[in-house]
Motif scaffolding. Sequence first.
Motif, PDB file in Angstrom:
ATOM      1  N   LEU A  74       0.826  -1.204   0.000  1.00 16.02           N
ATOM      2  CA  LEU A  74       0.000   0.000   0.000  1.00 16.02           C
ATOM      3  C   LEU A  74       0.865   1.262   0.000  1.00 16.02           C
ATOM      4  O   LEU A  74       0.543   2.244  -0.672  1.00 16.02           O
ATOM      5  CB  LEU A  74      -0.938   0.007   1.205  1.00 16.02           C
ATOM      6  N   ALA A  75       1.950   1.222   0.743  1.00 17.07           N
ATOM      7  CA  ALA A  75       2.853   2.369   0.761  1.00 17.07           C
ATOM      8  C   ALA A  75       3.480   2.582  -0.612  1.00 17.07           C
ATOM      9  O   ALA A  75       3.597   3.723  -1.088  1.00 17.07           O
ATOM     10  CB  ALA A  75       3.941   2.153   1.817  1.00 17.07           C
ATOM     11  N   THR A  76       3.855   1.495  -1.259  1.00 12.23           N
ATOM     12  CA  THR A  76       4.428   1.585  -2.602  1.00 12.23           C
ATOM     13  C   THR A  76       3.447   2.234  -3.579  1.00 12.23           C
ATOM     14  O   THR A  76       3.840   2.980  -4.482  1.00 12.23           O
ATOM     15  CB  THR A  76       4.826   0.188  -3.110  1.00 12.23           C
ATOM     16  N   MET A  77       2.151   1.968  -3.387  1.00 11.76           N
ATOM     17  CA  MET A  77       1.126   2.515  -4.269  1.00 11.76           C
ATOM     18  C   MET A  77       0.710   3.936  -3.886  1.00 11.76           C
ATOM     19  O   MET A  77      -0.160   4.515  -4.520  1.00 11.76           O
ATOM     20  CB  MET A  77      -0.092   1.592  -4.269  1.00 11.76           C
ATOM     21  N   GLY A  78       1.313   4.476  -2.842  1.00 11.92           N
ATOM     22  CA  GLY A  78       1.086   5.875  -2.514  1.00 11.92           C
ATOM     23  C   GLY A  78       0.311   6.150  -1.252  1.00 11.92           C
ATOM     24  O   GLY A  78       0.141   7.313  -0.864  1.00 11.92           O
ATOM     25  N   ALA A  79      -0.191   5.119  -0.574  1.00  7.26           N
ATOM     26  CA  ALA A  79      -0.970   5.341   0.640  1.00  7.26           C
ATOM     27  C   ALA A  79      -0.078   5.762   1.795  1.00  7.26           C
ATOM     28  O   ALA A  79       1.076   5.332   1.912  1.00  7.26           O
ATOM     29  CB  ALA A  79      -1.741   4.077   1.014  1.00  7.26           C
ATOM     30  N   THR A  80      -0.631   6.596   2.654  1.00 10.38           N
ATOM     31  CA  THR A  80      -0.011   6.877   3.945  1.00 10.38           C
ATOM     32  C   THR A  80      -0.475   5.797   4.912  1.00 10.38           C
ATOM     33  O   THR A  80      -1.683   5.624   5.112  1.00 10.38           O
ATOM     34  CB  THR A  80      -0.424   8.259   4.463  1.00 10.38           C
ATOM     35  N   CYS A  81       0.467   5.063   5.481  1.00  7.53           N
ATOM     36  CA  CYS A  81       0.124   3.888   6.279  1.00  7.53           C
ATOM     37  C   CYS A  81       0.260   4.172   7.772  1.00  7.53           C
ATOM     38  O   CYS A  81       1.255   4.759   8.220  1.00  7.53           O
ATOM     39  CB  CYS A  81       1.025   2.718   5.907  1.00  7.53           C
ATOM     40  N   ILE A  82      -0.737   3.740   8.519  1.00 14.08           N
ATOM     41  CA  ILE A  82      -0.702   3.780   9.977  1.00 14.08           C
ATOM     42  C   ILE A  82      -0.750   2.334  10.454  1.00 14.08           C
ATOM     43  O   ILE A  82      -1.750   1.640  10.261  1.00 14.08           O
ATOM     44  CB  ILE A  82      -1.878   4.587  10.557  1.00 14.08           C
ATOM     45  N   LEU A  83       0.342   1.889  11.038  1.00 13.89           N
ATOM     46  CA  LEU A  83       0.457   0.496  11.460  1.00 13.89           C
ATOM     47  C   LEU A  83      -0.117   0.329  12.862  1.00 13.89           C
ATOM     48  O   LEU A  83       0.023   1.205  13.716  1.00 13.89           O
ATOM     49  CB  LEU A  83       1.919   0.051  11.435  1.00 13.89           C
ATOM     50  N   LEU A  84      -0.723  -0.837  13.086  1.00 13.98           N
ATOM     51  CA  LEU A  84      -1.367  -1.123  14.362  1.00 13.98           C
ATOM     52  C   LEU A  84      -0.952  -2.528  14.795  1.00 13.98           C
ATOM     53  O   LEU A  84      -1.270  -3.516  14.128  1.00 13.98           O
ATOM     54  CB  LEU A  84      -2.891  -1.038  14.184  1.00 13.98           C
ATOM     55  N   ALA A  85      -0.216  -2.611  15.894  1.00 15.50           N
ATOM     56  CA  ALA A  85       0.238  -3.900  16.412  1.00 15.50           C
ATOM     57  C   ALA A  85       0.696  -3.693  17.854  1.00 15.50           C
ATOM     58  O   ALA A  85       0.648  -2.576  18.384  1.00 15.50           O
ATOM     59  CB  ALA A  85       1.358  -4.472  15.548  1.00 15.50           C
ATOM     60  N   ARG A  86       1.193  -4.745  18.486  1.00 16.65           N
ATOM     61  CA  ARG A  86       1.515  -4.649  19.915  1.00 16.65           C
ATOM     62  C   ARG A  86       3.001  -4.452  20.206  1.00 16.65           C
ATOM     63  O   ARG A  86       3.362  -4.084  21.319  1.00 16.65           O
ATOM     64  CB  ARG A  86       1.031  -5.914  20.635  1.00 16.65           C
ATOM     65  N   ASN A  87       3.871  -4.707  19.244  1.00 16.17           N
ATOM     66  CA  ASN A  87       5.313  -4.632  19.461  1.00 16.17           C
ATOM     67  C   ASN A  87       5.835  -3.266  19.027  1.00 16.17           C
ATOM     68  O   ASN A  87       6.009  -3.007  17.833  1.00 16.17           O
ATOM     69  CB  ASN A  87       6.016  -5.754  18.688  1.00 16.17           C
ATOM     70  N   GLN A  88       6.090  -2.390  19.990  1.00 20.10           N
ATOM     71  CA  GLN A  88       6.455  -1.024  19.653  1.00 20.10           C
ATOM     72  C   GLN A  88       7.789  -0.943  18.916  1.00 20.10           C
ATOM     73  O   GLN A  88       7.933  -0.169  17.960  1.00 20.10           O
ATOM     74  CB  GLN A  88       6.509  -0.157  20.904  1.00 20.10           C
ATOM     75  N   GLN A  89       8.762  -1.715  19.334  1.00 18.24           N
ATOM     76  CA  GLN A  89      10.062  -1.651  18.677  1.00 18.24           C
ATOM     77  C   GLN A  89       9.954  -2.062  17.216  1.00 18.24           C
ATOM     78  O   GLN A  89      10.505  -1.400  16.329  1.00 18.24           O
ATOM     79  CB  GLN A  89      11.075  -2.541  19.393  1.00 18.24           C
ATOM     80  N   ALA A  90       9.238  -3.159  16.958  1.00 19.52           N
ATOM     81  CA  ALA A  90       9.048  -3.607  15.577  1.00 19.52           C
ATOM     82  C   ALA A  90       8.276  -2.563  14.777  1.00 19.52           C
ATOM     83  O   ALA A  90       8.590  -2.300  13.604  1.00 19.52           O
ATOM     84  CB  ALA A  90       8.313  -4.948  15.552  1.00 19.52           C
ATOM     85  N   LEU A  91       7.271  -1.955  15.393  1.00 28.39           N
ATOM     86  CA  LEU A  91       6.496  -0.911  14.719  1.00 28.39           C
ATOM     87  C   LEU A  91       7.390   0.264  14.313  1.00 28.39           C
ATOM     88  O   LEU A  91       7.278   0.785  13.198  1.00 28.39           O
ATOM     89  CB  LEU A  91       5.374  -0.423  15.625  1.00 28.39           C
ATOM     90  N   GLN A  92       8.252   0.678  15.205  1.00 32.91           N
ATOM     91  CA  GLN A  92       9.146   1.794  14.912  1.00 32.91           C
ATOM     92  C   GLN A  92      10.047   1.476  13.716  1.00 32.91           C
ATOM     93  O   GLN A  92      10.208   2.295  12.803  1.00 32.91           O
ATOM     94  CB  GLN A  92      10.007   2.115  16.141  1.00 32.91           C
ATOM     95  N   GLU A  93      10.643   0.284  13.742  1.00 32.80           N
ATOM     96  CA  GLU A  93      11.584  -0.092  12.693  1.00 32.80           C
ATOM     97  C   GLU A  93      10.888  -0.231  11.338  1.00 32.80           C
ATOM     98  O   GLU A  93      11.393   0.241  10.315  1.00 32.80           O
ATOM     99  CB  GLU A  93      12.280  -1.399  13.073  1.00 32.80           C
TER     100      GLU A  93
END
Length: 261
Positions: free
Chosen positions: A27-46
């Motif tokens: 989705l990001a490649t196609m131009g969307a601004t992505c908001i990720l939702l998950a429980r692992n903050q470190q993985a989310l940041q990376e």
Amino acid sequence: MNTSLQGKTAVIGGSTQGIGLAIAQELATMGATCILLARNQQALQEITAALPVPYQQQHSYKVADFAHPDQVRQAITAIVAATPVHILINNTGGPPPGPIAEAAEDAFLTAFNQHIICNQILVKAVIPGMKEAAYGRIINIISTSVRIPNKNLGVSNTIRGATASWAKTLSNELAAFGITVNNILPGYTKTQRLDSLIQNNASRRKVDPKVIEQEMLNEIPAKRFGEAAELAAVAAFLASPAAGYVNGVSIPVDGGKTGVI
């Protein structure tokens, strides 16, 4: 064919690994601004920092554990207060394997909360913005067990079927507002979930995991496991303007494994 997602905002659940991560990348490649939702903050940041930005998007994330619906509610409330959401990917880990006759009653409640309740919380929060934009794409990552129940996945089979019925009902209610609701049904896809299922079945049957893996491959006409990117490609199409008249369907992406039309 218009598949550009430039100017669209997508919320993707379970997006630090597997299918959810692959969808976020596509989705990001196609131009969307992505908001990720998950429980692992470190993985989310990376992962957020590494997502493609072909249109200088500013990707972000929120921490939420789908085992705790209140965390999901808090996260999505903050998201929609800051920006309209055009695309919602409902995706979270499946329940543990095991025969349904041996399942604890609480296992069904836990799975129901993780899937139906969290999906409902997310959808109710994003619908107003989608209606205002006259554009919405709600895509649920479920399972081919919606068509044919999988062995040794009793709780999962039950909840996945309920999710599909919930989605079909929702698709009928929202179609007139330019909002589509569709399901992707992954077959055996190379993810941590698949590895876990193979190991669990091997341990239960006291055989080498390679035996289980080969049995699975024998069920697939394509004779290989799917790639997460192949699921992501289908999700990306469903999220795009080109899929505006595709609504209320469940699409297997399984190499031909599902034995029904």
